[in-house]
Design a protein around this motif. Structure first.
Motif, PDB file in Angstrom:
ATOM      1  N   PRO A   1       0.806  -1.230   0.000  1.00 18.56           N
ATOM      2  CA  PRO A   1       0.000   0.000   0.000  1.00 18.56           C
ATOM      3  C   PRO A   1       0.837   1.278   0.000  1.00 18.56           C
ATOM      4  O   PRO A   1       0.432   2.279  -0.585  1.00 18.56           O
ATOM      5  N   ALA A   2       1.994   1.253   0.660  1.00 18.02           N
ATOM      6  CA  ALA A   2       2.834   2.448   0.691  1.00 18.02           C
ATOM      7  C   ALA A   2       3.347   2.787  -0.704  1.00 18.02           C
ATOM      8  O   ALA A   2       3.454   3.960  -1.078  1.00 18.02           O
ATOM      9  N   VAL A   3       3.665   1.753  -1.491  1.00 20.70           N
ATOM     10  CA  VAL A   3       4.118   1.986  -2.867  1.00 20.70           C
ATOM     11  C   VAL A   3       2.954   2.502  -3.714  1.00 20.70           C
ATOM     12  O   VAL A   3       3.119   3.403  -4.547  1.00 20.70           O
ATOM     13  N   THR A   4       1.758   1.936  -3.490  1.00 24.12           N
ATOM     14  CA  THR A   4       0.563   2.425  -4.192  1.00 24.12           C
ATOM     15  C   THR A   4       0.353   3.900  -3.922  1.00 24.12           C
ATOM     16  O   THR A   4       0.061   4.691  -4.834  1.00 24.12           O
ATOM     17  N   ASP A   5       0.504   4.287  -2.676  1.00 22.07           N
ATOM     18  CA  ASP A   5       0.343   5.688  -2.291  1.00 22.07           C
ATOM     19  C   ASP A   5       1.320   6.584  -3.044  1.00 22.07           C
ATOM     20  O   ASP A   5       0.946   7.625  -3.595  1.00 22.07           O
ATOM     21  N   ARG A   6       2.581   6.172  -3.107  1.00 20.75           N
ATOM     22  CA  ARG A   6       3.590   6.979  -3.794  1.00 20.75           C
ATOM     23  C   ARG A   6       3.323   7.056  -5.291  1.00 20.75           C
ATOM     24  O   ARG A   6       3.491   8.112  -5.916  1.00 20.75           O
ATOM     25  N   LEU A   7       2.904   5.931  -5.884  1.00 20.42           N
ATOM     26  CA  LEU A   7       2.632   5.909  -7.320  1.00 20.42           C
ATOM     27  C   LEU A   7       1.454   6.809  -7.677  1.00 20.42           C
ATOM     28  O   LEU A   7       1.488   7.536  -8.679  1.00 20.42           O
ATOM     29  N   VAL A   8       0.406   6.759  -6.871  1.00 12.37           N
ATOM     30  CA  VAL A   8      -0.764   7.600  -7.150  1.00 12.37           C
ATOM     31  C   VAL A   8      -0.402   9.075  -7.023  1.00 12.37           C
ATOM     32  O   VAL A   8      -0.788   9.904  -7.866  1.00 12.37           O
ATOM     33  N   ASN A   9       0.359   9.421  -6.004  1.00 13.41           N
ATOM     34  CA  ASN A   9       0.767  10.824  -5.843  1.00 13.41           C
ATOM     35  C   ASN A   9       1.635  11.284  -7.004  1.00 13.41           C
ATOM     36  O   ASN A   9       1.502  12.410  -7.490  1.00 13.41           O
ATOM     37  N   ALA A  10       2.540  10.394  -7.450  1.00 14.87           N
ATOM     38  CA  ALA A  10       3.382  10.742  -8.594  1.00 14.87           C
ATOM     39  C   ALA A  10       2.535  10.927  -9.848  1.00 14.87           C
ATOM     40  O   ALA A  10       2.751  11.865 -10.625  1.00 14.87           O
ATOM     41  N   ALA A  11       1.552  10.027 -10.050  1.00 15.46           N
ATOM     42  CA  ALA A  11       0.680  10.138 -11.228  1.00 15.46           C
ATOM     43  C   ALA A  11      -0.103  11.442 -11.197  1.00 15.46           C
ATOM     44  O   ALA A  11      -0.286  12.108 -12.230  1.00 15.46           O
ATOM     45  N   LYS A  12      -0.571  11.833 -10.018  1.00 16.50           N
ATOM     46  CA  LYS A  12      -1.299  13.099  -9.904  1.00 16.50           C
ATOM     47  C   LYS A  12      -0.395  14.285 -10.210  1.00 16.50           C
ATOM     48  O   LYS A  12      -0.792  15.227 -10.906  1.00 16.50           O
ATOM     49  N   ASN A  13       0.816  14.260  -9.690  1.00 16.42           N
ATOM     50  CA  ASN A  13       1.741  15.367  -9.915  1.00 16.42           C
ATOM     51  C   ASN A  13       2.119  15.496 -11.391  1.00 16.42           C
ATOM     52  O   ASN A  13       2.288  16.604 -11.907  1.00 16.42           O
ATOM     53  N   ILE A  14       2.247  14.354 -12.072  1.00 15.67           N
ATOM     54  CA  ILE A  14       2.713  14.366 -13.460  1.00 15.67           C
ATOM     55  C   ILE A  14       1.578  14.598 -14.441  1.00 15.67           C
ATOM     56  O   ILE A  14       1.714  15.354 -15.406  1.00 15.67           O
ATOM     57  N   HIS A  15       0.430  13.970 -14.190  1.00 21.93           N
ATOM     58  CA  HIS A  15      -0.612  13.912 -15.226  1.00 21.93           C
ATOM     59  C   HIS A  15      -1.847  14.766 -14.961  1.00 21.93           C
ATOM     60  O   HIS A  15      -2.771  14.751 -15.767  1.00 21.93           O
ATOM     61  N   SER A  16      -1.890  15.488 -13.856  1.00 23.47           N
ATOM     62  CA  SER A  16      -3.111  16.248 -13.560  1.00 23.47           C
ATOM     63  C   SER A  16      -3.138  17.631 -14.202  1.00 23.47           C
ATOM     64  O   SER A  16      -4.173  18.287 -14.208  1.00 23.47           O
ATOM     65  N   GLU A  17      -1.995  18.082 -14.727  1.00 27.19           N
ATOM     66  CA  GLU A  17      -1.948  19.407 -15.342  1.00 27.19           C
ATOM     67  C   GLU A  17      -2.657  19.409 -16.701  1.00 27.19           C
ATOM     68  O   GLU A  17      -2.651  18.409 -17.411  1.00 27.19           O
TER      69      GLU A  17
ATOM     70  N   ALA B   1      -7.563  20.158 -16.785  1.00 22.85           N
ATOM     71  CA  ALA B   1      -6.891  20.019 -15.487  1.00 22.85           C
ATOM     72  C   ALA B   1      -7.584  18.970 -14.630  1.00 22.85           C
ATOM     73  O   ALA B   1      -8.805  18.903 -14.572  1.00 22.85           O
ATOM     74  N   ARG B   2      -6.784  18.135 -13.977  1.00 24.93           N
ATOM     75  CA  ARG B   2      -7.235  17.095 -13.043  1.00 24.93           C
ATOM     76  C   ARG B   2      -8.173  16.062 -13.695  1.00 24.93           C
ATOM     77  O   ARG B   2      -8.912  15.378 -13.016  1.00 24.93           O
ATOM     78  N   GLU B   3      -8.121  15.974 -15.008  1.00 22.72           N
ATOM     79  CA  GLU B   3      -8.919  14.936 -15.679  1.00 22.72           C
ATOM     80  C   GLU B   3      -8.301  13.559 -15.473  1.00 22.72           C
ATOM     81  O   GLU B   3      -9.000  12.549 -15.393  1.00 22.72           O
ATOM     82  N   TYR B   4      -6.984  13.530 -15.371  1.00 24.22           N
ATOM     83  CA  TYR B   4      -6.258  12.285 -15.143  1.00 24.22           C
ATOM     84  C   TYR B   4      -5.307  12.485 -13.967  1.00 24.22           C
ATOM     85  O   TYR B   4      -4.825  13.607 -13.741  1.00 24.22           O
ATOM     86  N   PRO B   5      -5.028  11.435 -13.215  1.00 29.40           N
ATOM     87  CA  PRO B   5      -5.582  10.070 -13.354  1.00 29.40           C
ATOM     88  C   PRO B   5      -7.025  10.001 -12.865  1.00 29.40           C
ATOM     89  O   PRO B   5      -7.441  10.809 -12.039  1.00 29.40           O
ATOM     90  N   ASN B   6      -7.754   9.028 -13.387  1.00 27.61           N
ATOM     91  CA  ASN B   6      -9.112   8.782 -12.913  1.00 27.61           C
ATOM     92  C   ASN B   6      -9.376   7.285 -12.869  1.00 27.61           C
ATOM     93  O   ASN B   6      -8.515   6.480 -13.241  1.00 27.61           O
ATOM     94  N   THR B   7     -10.550   6.927 -12.388  1.00 28.41           N
ATOM     95  CA  THR B   7     -10.879   5.505 -12.203  1.00 28.41           C
ATOM     96  C   THR B   7     -11.951   5.039 -13.175  1.00 28.41           C
ATOM     97  O   THR B   7     -12.617   4.035 -12.934  1.00 28.41           O
TER      98      THR B   7
END
Length: 326
Positions: free
Chosen positions: A148-164, A171-177
């Protein structure tokens, strides 16, 4: 997903008409190769002699220069440096693919996106006019036992990289579920949809994760404990109110009796007090709550005694309506 061709290449806009071409489609293990194979299948080009050239990225641009490929497929952001060079290179031609909407229907995880004219540069305008391209949705897939800790880091990285925001997304269209290709990780789903809690920035993940789990257990208790206190109290109040509502009527009749000056008025009070007594007697109260009804009926008996005294005094000829009941 964009396609470029060499200046002298005969590759046209309709992918369904491609045949016997050399197609730079990334290395065999790359995502570009997977996208190329999916595009070939969607366009029905499996048996038309397409030769896949094992180069991608900047090397694919070089293959177009060297006439080692007729066309090249790129699965990358439009602002990737090597694509920007190709966009402004007169020797490299962007292929505005036709029937993009039809291809998007046949390609899993693809959709048609319009790139507005001038969205890359205004002078010179690139693209010179609105153009539709195929956009592929990328998914981050991991083993089911990912910590879960790795999942947390990956999701935060995905948000930082892909939410712009960029040319292809808001904006904030990705990542999504939305529309996942495989079952979603529960922790990733919560982090994407709800975001991290306020402790993520100050405490290690394992503490915040435990805090979230404990909070999920405590929240029902926080609501349940007051509920368990309110329900019995409400029940007691309801049962007592069934009796209390008669007290106001009894007090009013007692006051009427005190003011009564004639036998007719006394008899009217007597009639009304008997109606109240009957209603109290018919209350189906639990045993624990009958004491209030007993007390009310004792009060009624005192009023009956006063009524009887008034009647007796009337028969004896003594003044009976000069004092209040006791």
């Amino acid at each position: 997903m964009v396609v470029f061709r060499g200046k002298s290449s005969p590759v046209g806009a309709n992918a369904g008409e491609w045949g016997d071409i050399r197609f730079a489609a990334g290395s065999q293990a790359s995502g570009t190769r997977a996208a190329a194979l999916a595009l070939i299948e969607a366009a029905g080009l499996q048996d038309v002699g397409i030769d896949l050239v094992d180069v991608g990225g900047h090397d694919a641009i070089e293959a177009l220069y060297a006439n080692e490929a007729d066309a090249a497929l790129f699965v990358a952001p439009l602002d990737a440096p090597y694509l920007m060079d190709a966009i402004f290179d007169p020797e490299i031609i962007f292929v505005p693919m036709a029937l993009v909407d039809a291809l998007a229907l046949k390609l899993s995880g693809a959709n048609s996106v319009t790139v507005p004219a001038g969205s890359i540069t205004l002078d010179p305008p690139r693209p010179p006019e609105d153009v539709k391209i195929l956009a592929l949705r990328a998914s981050l897939i991991a083993a089911s036992d990912l910590h879960p800790a790795v999942t947390d880091r990956l999701v935060n990285a995905a948000k930082n990289i892909h939410s712009e925001p960029n040319i292809l997304q808001s904006a904030r269209e990705y990542p999504n579920t939305a529309s996942p290709p495989v079952p979603l990780n529960k922790i990733a789903t919560e982090l994407i949809n709800s975001g991290p809690n306020f402790l993520h920035g100050v405490l290690p993940f394992w503490i915040t994760a435990q805090f979230g789990s404990v909070l999920l257990l405590l929240l029902p208790l926080l609501f349940l404990v007051p509920f368990l206190r309110i329900v019995p109290s409400s029940y007691v109040w309801f049962q007592k109110r069934r009796v209390w509502r008669f007290y106001q009527r009894i007090a009013a009749l007692e006051e009427e009796l005190g003011k009564a000056q004639t036998s007719t008025e006394v008899e009217e009070v007597a009639k009304n007090i008997e109606e109240v007594d009957t209603a109290l007697a018919n209350l189906n109260l639990p045993l624990a709550y009958r004491q209030g009804a007993y007390d009310a009926r004792l009060h009624i008996d005192l009023i009956r005694q006063e009524i009887a005294r008034r009647r007796t005094a009337k028969n004896d000829g003594t003044p009976a309506f000069s004092s209040k009941p006791t």
